[in-house]
Scaffold this active site. Sequence first.
Site, mmCIF file in Angstrom:
data_model
loop_
_atom_site.group_PDB
_atom_site.id
_atom_site.type_symbol
_atom_site.label_atom_id
_atom_site.label_comp_id
_atom_site.label_asym_id
_atom_site.label_seq_id
_atom_site.Cartn_x
_atom_site.Cartn_y
_atom_site.Cartn_z
ATOM 1 N N ASP A 30 0.863 -1.185 0.000
ATOM 2 C CA ASP A 30 0.000 0.000 0.000
ATOM 3 C C ASP A 30 0.896 1.230 0.000
ATOM 4 O OD1 ASP A 30 -3.238 0.199 1.115
ATOM 5 O OD2 ASP A 30 -2.057 2.047 0.959
ATOM 6 N N LEU A 32 -0.219 4.018 1.275
ATOM 7 C CA LEU A 32 -0.720 4.698 2.491
ATOM 8 C C LEU A 32 -1.176 6.134 2.231
ATOM 9 C CD1 LEU A 32 1.711 3.318 5.228
ATOM 10 C CD2 LEU A 32 -0.581 2.519 4.638
ATOM 11 N N ASP A 50 4.114 1.430 -4.450
ATOM 12 C CA ASP A 50 3.200 2.298 -5.195
ATOM 13 C C ASP A 50 3.076 1.775 -6.622
ATOM 14 O OD1 ASP A 50 2.424 5.630 -4.844
ATOM 15 O OD2 ASP A 50 2.212 4.618 -6.775
ATOM 16 N N TYR A 140 -14.733 7.626 -12.964
ATOM 17 C CA TYR A 140 -14.470 6.533 -12.024
ATOM 18 C C TYR A 140 -14.944 5.197 -12.612
ATOM 19 C CZ TYR A 140 -15.059 3.456 -8.040
ATOM 20 O OH TYR A 140 -15.017 2.367 -7.207
ATOM 21 N N PHE A 168 -21.570 -3.471 -5.146
ATOM 22 C CA PHE A 168 -22.600 -2.451 -4.972
ATOM 23 C C PHE A 168 -22.134 -1.586 -3.788
ATOM 24 C CE2 PHE A 168 -25.872 -3.160 -8.203
ATOM 25 C CZ PHE A 168 -25.208 -4.145 -8.907
ATOM 26 N N ASN A 169 -22.951 -1.233 -2.798
ATOM 27 C CA ASN A 169 -22.490 -0.280 -1.778
ATOM 28 C C ASN A 169 -21.867 -0.985 -0.576
ATOM 29 O OD1 ASN A 169 -24.339 1.227 -3.519
ATOM 30 N ND2 ASN A 169 -24.021 2.883 -2.044
ATOM 31 N N LEU A 189 -22.930 7.454 2.689
ATOM 32 C CA LEU A 189 -24.130 7.733 3.479
ATOM 33 C C LEU A 189 -24.048 7.190 4.915
ATOM 34 C CD1 LEU A 189 -27.021 8.833 3.617
ATOM 35 C CD2 LEU A 189 -27.802 6.586 2.821
ATOM 36 N N ARG A 279 -28.224 14.815 -5.958
ATOM 37 C CA ARG A 279 -26.795 14.884 -6.279
ATOM 38 C C ARG A 279 -26.638 14.437 -7.740
ATOM 39 N NH1 ARG A 279 -22.789 11.186 -2.704
ATOM 40 N NH2 ARG A 279 -23.744 9.559 -3.965
#
Length: 322
Positions: A30, A32, A50, A140, A168-169, A189, A279
């Site tokens: 990662d 970071l 990276d 995205y 999905f979310n 959310l 939105r």
Amino acid sequence: MILVMGGAGYIGSHTVRHLLDNGYEVVVADNLIYGHREAVDERAKFVHADLLDPYSLDNLFKNNQIEAVIHFAAFAYVGESVNEPEKYYYNNVIGTINLLHAMLAHNVKKIVFSSTCATYGEPQYTPIDEQHNQAPINPYGRVKLTIEQIFADYERAYGLQHIALRYFNAAGCSADGKIGESHTPETHLIPLVLKAISGERKDIKVFGTDYDTPDGTCIRDYIHVEDLALAHSLAVEKLGTYNGCVNLGTGIGTSVKEIITAAEEVSGKKFPTEYAPRRAGDPARLFANNTKAKEILGWQPKYTNIKDIIQTAWNWELNRRY
Ligand code: UDP
């Protein structure tokens, strides 16, 4: 050994723990920038690397006996991708090409990838299955779709074995409260609602109350992060027997108002809600047909009650470590 690129992030860190609990050896890489070092389980080896530094990637494969890669490392803010597409194409697409280059140079051909339901764009029907047309409406989603297409080309030419998981979310936190969700800035959310309840934020804005849904607010498919983690380890096992994409959702739609009510019930507290305009780019309803995940991965979500999902996020919100 499994390489988890981006294993210090939200979904990555939960997947790392799941893999370790199931006997895998794991190396986490990662940069970071958004990840948290504290989120990485101490049983995993950690390497600062990276995607835009081919030398650090080459060393990763030289120094570790890697059999498969799970690739989470990406910038993931939809709004930012609209304003700064270069950041997304450069890091996420070129970074993935660098990763694939290092993999192939070291004869590693297995990859599980974090994709998204944002590759579908505005839904033409729900629940959304994997045959749904892919017409993303922001950079995205276009970047994720581009990477899925790169995998198909690399499969034909170089024998790449790949599974793209279209989330999905993602929601919730580890059941034991050890790791959780921590984004700066936070735009999602459920954490925003919980911060409004805990008093860290003043209120919560509901983006649009005039959608063509039963209560007028947007419907999404919230899937627990530990169910996502499980799906990743199942997908690693399936690499080589199946190439392609799989939706990951519960198949259950929950509206913004229902999330707020569930969060109030879980916490036992009321908090101010403000109704705001829609939105840009938010479809009215998004939820998954998850038949393929069940059939191909043998996956079944453990969390199907939104209150149980929010309870894990609330536990984390009360005792967060990072
Ligand atoms: N949402 C909202 N207020 C907020 C953040 C999100 O009403 O402060 C709504 C948003 O319009 C969407 C749903 O909550 O309908 C989930 O949004 P989130 O950003 O968590 O995930 P997305 O579906 O955009 O990936």
